[in-house]
Design an enzyme around this catalytic site. Structure first.
Site, short mmCIF file in Angstrom:
data_model
loop_
_atom_site.label_atom_id
_atom_site.label_comp_id
_atom_site.label_asym_id
_atom_site.label_seq_id
_atom_site.Cartn_x
_atom_site.Cartn_y
_atom_site.Cartn_z
N LYS A 162 0.66 -1.58 -0.15
CA LYS A 162 -0.17 0.20 -0.08
C LYS A 162 0.51 1.01 -0.05
O LYS A 162 0.79 2.01 -0.91
CB LYS A 162 -0.87 0.46 1.53
CG LYS A 162 -2.25 -1.01 1.37
CD LYS A 162 -3.39 -0.47 2.03
CE LYS A 162 -2.91 -1.17 3.72
NZ LYS A 162 -1.99 -0.51 5.03
N THR A 163 1.86 1.01 1.02
CA THR A 163 3.22 2.48 1.30
C THR A 163 3.34 2.67 -0.08
O THR A 163 3.62 3.24 -0.78
CB THR A 163 3.66 2.43 2.28
OG1 THR A 163 2.81 1.53 3.25
CG2 THR A 163 4.25 3.92 2.82
N ASP A 348 -5.24 7.05 2.76
CA ASP A 348 -4.53 5.82 3.00
C ASP A 348 -5.44 5.36 4.40
O ASP A 348 -6.28 5.95 5.30
CB ASP A 348 -3.14 5.66 3.82
CG ASP A 348 -2.07 4.65 4.03
OD1 ASP A 348 -2.83 4.03 3.36
OD2 ASP A 348 -1.34 4.79 4.55
N GLU A 349 -4.35 3.70 4.34
CA GLU A 349 -6.01 2.75 5.56
C GLU A 349 -7.67 2.95 5.81
O GLU A 349 -8.40 3.76 7.10
CB GLU A 349 -4.95 3.97 7.63
CG GLU A 349 -3.10 2.65 7.12
CD GLU A 349 -3.84 2.01 8.06
OE1 GLU A 349 -4.18 0.82 8.01
OE2 GLU A 349 -1.85 1.39 7.99
N GLN A 379 -7.39 -5.86 7.93
CA GLN A 379 -7.15 -5.28 8.88
C GLN A 379 -8.23 -3.57 10.26
O GLN A 379 -7.69 -2.53 10.02
CB GLN A 379 -5.73 -3.87 8.39
CG GLN A 379 -5.13 -5.23 7.78
CD GLN A 379 -3.79 -4.60 7.66
OE1 GLN A 379 -3.25 -4.02 8.21
NE2 GLN A 379 -3.29 -4.95 6.29
N ARG A 727 2.49 -9.09 10.04
CA ARG A 727 3.91 -8.10 11.09
C ARG A 727 4.48 -8.97 10.46
O ARG A 727 6.29 -7.86 10.54
CB ARG A 727 3.58 -7.26 12.16
CG ARG A 727 1.91 -6.46 12.19
CD ARG A 727 1.99 -5.83 11.71
NE ARG A 727 0.75 -6.16 11.09
CZ ARG A 727 0.47 -5.19 9.70
NH1 ARG A 727 0.75 -4.10 9.05
NH2 ARG A 727 0.14 -6.12 8.63
N1 LIG Z 1 6.51 -5.08 -6.06
C1 LIG Z 1 7.39 -5.16 -4.80
N2 LIG Z 1 8.48 -5.50 -4.85
C2 LIG Z 1 9.27 -5.83 -4.02
N3 LIG Z 1 8.73 -5.32 -2.50
C3 LIG Z 1 7.69 -4.49 -2.41
C4 LIG Z 1 7.19 -4.88 -3.88
N4 LIG Z 1 5.74 -3.92 -3.42
C5 LIG Z 1 5.46 -3.49 -1.53
N5 LIG Z 1 6.78 -4.68 -1.51
C6 LIG Z 1 7.02 -4.30 -0.17
O1 LIG Z 1 6.84 -5.16 1.00
C7 LIG Z 1 6.90 -4.78 2.44
C8 LIG Z 1 4.89 -4.55 2.44
O2 LIG Z 1 4.61 -3.29 1.51
P1 LIG Z 1 3.90 -1.94 2.34
O3 LIG Z 1 4.73 -1.63 3.71
O4 LIG Z 1 3.11 -1.05 1.76
O5 LIG Z 1 2.92 -2.87 2.33
P2 LIG Z 1 1.21 -2.54 3.57
O6 LIG Z 1 0.02 -3.28 1.67
O7 LIG Z 1 1.12 -1.10 3.47
O8 LIG Z 1 1.16 -3.45 4.32
P3 LIG Z 1 -0.14 -3.85 6.03
O9 LIG Z 1 -1.02 -3.53 4.57
O10 LIG Z 1 -0.21 -5.19 5.97
O11 LIG Z 1 0.93 -2.51 7.03
C9 LIG Z 1 7.97 -2.90 2.78
O12 LIG Z 1 8.85 -4.17 3.07
C10 LIG Z 1 7.22 -3.34 0.42
O13 LIG Z 1 8.64 -2.97 0.67
#
Ligand SMILES: Nc1ncnc2c1ncn2[C@@H]1O[C@H](COP(=O)(O)OP(=O)(O)OP(=O)(O)O)[C@@H](O)[C@H]1O
Length: 758
Positions: A162-163, A348-349, A379, A727
Site C-alpha cells: 500500500k505504502t 490511506d488506511e 485490518q 507484521r
Molecule cells: N512490488 C514490490 N516488489 C518488492 N517488494 C515490495 C513490492 N511492493 C511492496 N514491497 C515490500 O513489501 C513490504 C510491505 O509493503 P507495505 O508496507 O507497503 O505493505 P502494506 O500493504 O502497507 O502492508 P500492511 O497493510 O500489512 O501494513 C515492504 O517491505 C515493501 O517494501
C-alpha cells in the site's frame, strides 16, 4: 543438566512443581544456584525451543560425567522442600493442565513447541511486466498507480505494498501526469506514516523540493486543523487545545462533582472514549440515546464537557474534525474553493475512517470524484474509536463509478506466515473475499509454544531474543505484541532485568499505577508503613470514605500519638457501618506483613474488603480493562516474591523504571513492545504474540458479546490476530500459556483456525 545446588541442597528439575520454576529462575539470576560438581554458579535456562536446563554460564567446566551420575542418583530420591521452593514427593505427570506434546524427563507440564503444519504447498507467482519496471511494482500495483481519474478503491491485502503504491502514485501524478503538487491531498492515519511518505517521495527522481513543500500530506487532524486556522484562526488558537487526556479529564471530573459522582472511583478514561465516539459519529449530546445507566451518566458529562469548553473557548482533537465539517457545510463557496484546490485526494488506511472523516472527504471529492482510497477491510481494528469498515465495504455503493483494484501479493512475509494468517481471517463472515499470496517462502514455520504462565512466557521470549542477538540479530528486528497494555507487565520486567535495549510506547498508565492495583498495593504498604499518606489516600478511596478525611486523620494521629492507619479507628465523621468495618480491619494489617505477597493479596481481597470495592467500582463502564483482572494480574506478579516487603521493593523499582523510560527518546535500535493496535502498518523480522488464549485474544468482552449473539466484536478480534500475524517478515512465535491470571487457560479459537487449512 537437570540438577543444581540451592542453599546447599540439591534440586532436580524433574521434581520441581511447575509453578516454582520462575522463582528458581529468579534465584538463578541472583547467582544463588551452583553446580553440585564444580560449585561454580549456574543459571536456569527457560527457553522456547527446549525444556528447562541448568547451564554453566562459563565455558570452563568439566562436570558432565559426574553430573550424569548425580542426576541418576537424585532421580530416584525424594525431596520435599528447599528454601522457599516446594518440591513434590511424587512427580505428577499431568500437573492439572492439558498437555498435548509432553515429555517425561523434564519439569512437570512441559510441552514441546509445535510448528503450524496446515500450510499448502508454495506456488511461485510471477508478477511484474517490463512496462513499469522503473517503478519496481507489479501489474496490480501499477494499475492502482496509473488510474488517476475517477473514484478508485485499492483493496490491499496485508503486506501487499500500500505504502509503495501511494508514494509511487503520487510521484507518477507529479512527474508524468504533470499535476500541480498543491492540487493533491494525501491523508495518512498517523504522523509517522505521513513523514515516511514524504521521505520516500523525496527519493523519486523528478520530484523537487518545492513539490514536497506544497504537497499536502498529513493526518486528518493536521490537515483539517490547518484549514480551521486559516479561516477561523481566532477560534482555534493552539494554546486552547486540550492536548492531554488529563486536561479533558479535569473538565468532566469537575462536572462529576456537581453530579455527585465519586471523583476518585469513576472510570473517567472510559467516559472520555465514549464522548469521543459520539463526537466522531457527529452526535451532539441532545442526539445521544443512552441505553444504560452508564450511558446516561456519560451523556450528562458530555453536555457539561461541551458547555465548559465553549465557555472557556477550549477545543479538543475531535472538535477539529467536527469544526472542519461544519465549516464546509455552512460555507458553500469555501467548500467549492477546496473542491477545486484538492482535485486529487488519496486516503490511506481507509478501513479505519470514521463518520466525520468520511463526510468531509466525501464533500471535498464530490465535484471531481478523483478520490483514491486504499485499505484492507481485514485490518479494520479501530471500531471502538468510531471507525467503521462499512465505508470501505460500501464504497462502490457510495461511488457507483468506482474502479476496484485488488492487491493480493504479499511481499513482506514468507508463505507459511501468510497462509497461517489466511487460515484465520477466512473465518470472518463480514469481509470482502480475497486471497493474499506470498511471494517468498522459507523453511521456518510459525511456532506455537506453551509457557506455564505469563511470567514464564516473558522469560522464554527474552531468552530467545538474547540468543538471537548474540547470533547477530539486531534489537530492532523484534517486536512483542499484546492485546492490551496491562499484558506488557511481565515482559517489561524481564527486559528491565536484562541488558537489552527496548522501547515501550506507553499510551496508558503503567501497570502498578492502575486504579485497582494502586488500591491493593496500598493495603500491603500500610502493613509495613502505617503513616504512608499516599497509601492512606488510596485506602480511603477503597473504603468509599471522602478524601478530605485525610485532614482529620492527620489531626487525630497527632492528638492520639498514633499512626495515620490507627487514627482511622477514631474517625467520627463517617457512617456507622464504616466505623465497624474499620475497627475489624485495622488489626488485620499487622498480620499482612507476615504473609507471602500472594497470600497477603488474597487476604486483602477477601478479608479486608477490597473485593467490595472492586465489585462496586472496579468495572464501571470498563469493557476492556477490569479491576478484578488487574488484581489477578497483580497476584501473578506477586507470586515470584515470597515476602510482602520484597514485592513492594520490586514494585517501586518497576514504577521508577517505567517513569524513566517514559521520558527517554526512542532508540531506533531497540526491541519494540506494543499493542497490536499500535503495530498497524509496521513490519518486523521476528514477531512474538503474547497470550493467544481465550479471554486475551479474543478478548473477554468480545466473547461475552458473542454469547449474547453479537458476532461483530469477535470478528474485530480476529482481524487483530490477522494484523498481529502479518507484521512478521521471517519468524513468528505465538505464545499459548497454560495458565493466565492464575487460572487454567484455553488456547485461542484463532489458534485452532490457524491450524486448520482452508
Ligand atoms: N512490488 C514490490 N516488489 C518488492 N517488494 C515490495 C513490492 N511492493 C511492496 N514491497 C515490500 O513489501 C513490504 C510491505 O509493503 P507495505 O508496507 O507497503 O505493505 P502494506 O500493504 O502497507 O502492508 P500492511 O497493510 O500489512 O501494513 C515492504 O517491505 C515493501 O517494501
Amino acid at each position: 543438566m537437570k540438577i543444581a545446588l540451592y542453599k546447599d541442597q540439591m534440586i532436580h528439575l524433574t521434581k520441581i512443581e511447575r509453578d516454582q520454576l520462575q522463582k528458581i529462575f529468579l534465584a538463578s539470576q541472583r547467582g544463588e544456584l551452583s553446580c553440585p560438581c564444580c560449585h561454580q554458579s549456574v543459571k536456569l535456562k527457560i527457553s522456547i525451543h527446549e525444556p528447562p536446563l541448568f547451564i554453566h554460564p562459563s565455558q570452563t567446566f568439566n562436570c558432565d560425567e559426574a553430573i550424569k551420575a548425580l542426576e541418576e542418583k537424585h532421580e530416584a530420591t525424594v525431596n520435599h522442600s528447599v528454601g522457599s521452593f516446594t518440591l513434590p514427593s511424587k512427580r505428577e505427570i499431568n500437573g492439572g493442565v492439558a498437555m498435548l506434546h509432553k515429555t517425561n524427563d523434564t519439569v512437570t507440564g512441559w510441552k514441546n513447541p509445535y510448528e503450524i503444519r496446515s500450510i499448502p504447498p508454495f506456488k511461485n507467482h510471477q508478477t511484474s511486466s517490463s512496462e513499469h519496471k522503473k517503478y519496481d511494482v507489479d501489474d496490480s500495483q501499477w494499475e492502482a498507480i496509473s488510474t488517476t481519474e475517477g473514484p478508485l478503491l485499492v483493496l490491499a491485502g496485508a503486506g501487499s505494498g500500500k505504502t509503495r503504491v501511494l508514494t509511487t502514485r503520487t510521484a507518477y501524478m507529479l512527474t508524468e501526469k504533470k499535476i500541480a503538487s498543491n492540487r493533491l491531498l494525501l491523508v495518512t492515519f498517523t504522523t509517522k506514516a505521513a513523514k515516511e511518505m514524504k521521505k520516500r517521495m523525496a527519493s523519486f527522481s523528478g520530484i523537487t523540493e518545492r513539490d514536497l513543500q506544497t504537497l499536502v500530506v498529513g493526518t486528518f487532524h493536521s490537515i483539517f486543523y490547518k484549514m480551521l486556522m486559516h479561516h477561523q484562526g481566532a477560534l482555534w488558537q493552539p494554546n486552547k487545545l486540550l492536548k492531554s487526556d488529563w486536561q479533558r479529564e479535569q473538565i468532566i471530573k469537575e462536572a462529576s462533582r456537581e453530579l455527585g459522582i465519586d471523583e476518585k472511583e469513576f472510570a473517567f478514561d472510559q467516559a472520555l472514549s465514549q464522548i469521543s465516539y459520539w463526537k466522531n459519529h457527529i452526535l451532539k449530546p441532545s442526539k445521544v440515546r443512552a441505553e444504560t445507566d452508564w450511558d446516561e451518566k456519560v451523556k450528562i458529562l458530555y453536555e457539561r464537557y461541551e458547555q465548559t469548553k465553549q465557555a472557556t473557548q477550549h477545543f479538543d482533537f475531535d472538535d477539529m474534525l467536527l469544526g472542519c465539517y461544519e465549516l464546509l457545510i455552512d460555507n458553500a463557496s469555501l467548500l467549492e474553493k477546496y473542491q477545486q484546490r484538492f482535485s486529487y485526494i488519496l486516503v490511506d488506511e481507509f478501513q479505519d475512517i470514521n463518520k466525520v472523516q468520511y463526510e468531509i472527504i466525501s464533500l471535498l471529492a464530490k465535484k471531481t470524484q478523483n478520490l483514491c482510497v486504499v485499505g484492507d477491510d481485514d485490518q479494520s481494528i479501530y471500531s471502538f474509536r468510531g471507525s467503521d469498515p462499512s465505508y470501505i465495504l460500501n464504497f462502490e455503493t457510495d461511488f457507483p463509478k468506482a474502479k476496484i483494484v485488488t492487491l493480493n501479493c504479499n511481499y513482506r512475509s514468507h508463505h507459511s506466515i501468510v497462509s497461517s494468517a489466511t487460515n484465520v481471517i477466512t473465518n470472518n463472515k463480514k469481509r470482502k473475499t480475497k486471497k493474499v499470496v506470498a511471494m517468498t517462502e522459507n523453511m521456518k514455520r510459525p511456532l506455537q509454544f506453551y509457557p506455564f504462565d505469563e511470567e514464564e512466557e516473558a522469560t522464554m521470549i527474552v531468552t530467545d531474543i538474547k540468543e538471537k542477538i548474540e547470533n547477530g540479530a539486531r534489537p530492532r528486528d523484534f517486536v512483542i505484541l499484546y492485546r492490551t497494555n496491562s499484558s506488557a507487565r511481565a515482559i517489561f520486567e524481564r527486559l528491565v532485568a536484562s541488558s537489552l535495549p527496548f522501547y515501550l510506547e506507553q499510551d496508558g498508565e503503567a501497570f502498578y499505577r492502575r486504579r485497582t492495583v494502586r488500591k491493593a498495593l496500598a493495603y500491603l504498604k500500610l502493613s509495613l508503613y502505617p503513616d504512608d499518606q499516599e497509601a492512606i489516600k488510596e485506602l480511603l478511596g477503597a473504603m468509599f470514605i471522602k478524601q478530605s478525611s485525610l485532614r482529620d486523620l492527620k489531626a487525630l494521629s497527632i492528638l492520639h500519638d498514633c499512626s495515620l492507619l490507627e487514627a482511622m479507628t477514631k474517625l467520627t465523621d463517617i457512617q456507622v457501618f464504616q466505623q465497624k468495618k474499620i475497627k475489624k480491619m485495622i488489626p488485620l494489617f499487622k498480620q499482612l506483613r507476615n504473609f507471602s505477597a500472594v497470600e497477603a493479596l488474597e487476604w486483602v481481597e477477601k478479608e479486608m474488603g477490597l473485593s467490595d470495592y472492586i465489585k462496586k467500582n472496579g468495572n464501571e463502564g470498563n469493557v476492556i480493562d477490569k479491576g478484578s483482572d488487574d488484581l489477578r494480574d497483580l497476584k501473578v506478579a506477586a507470586a515470584s516474591h515470597d515476602r510482602v516487603s520484597d514485592f513492594l521493593i520490586h514494585v517501586d523499582h518497576m514504577i521508577a523504571k517505567s517513569k524513566e523510560l517514559k521520558g527517554r527518546p526512542e532508540n531506533e535500535d531497540s526491541i519494540q513492545l506494543m499493542t497490536v493496535h499500535r503495530a498497524k502498518g509496521l513490519e518486523f523480522k521476528t514477531v512474538y504474540i503474547l497470550s493467544a488464549v481465550e479471554g486475551s485474544l479474543p478478548h473477554d468482552y468480545s466473547l461475552e458479546a458473542y454469547r449474547e449473539g453479537d458476532l461483530t466484536p469477535l470478528e474485530e478480534e480476529r482481524r487483530l490476530m490477522y494484523v498481529a500475524v502479518t507484521r512478521a517478515m521471517e519468524n513468528l512465535y505465538i505464545s499459548i500459556p497454560q495458565k493466565r491470571r492464575g487460572k487454567r487457560a484455553h488456547p485461542s479459537r484463532f489458534i485452532r483456525e490457524m491450524n486448520t487449512m482452508i
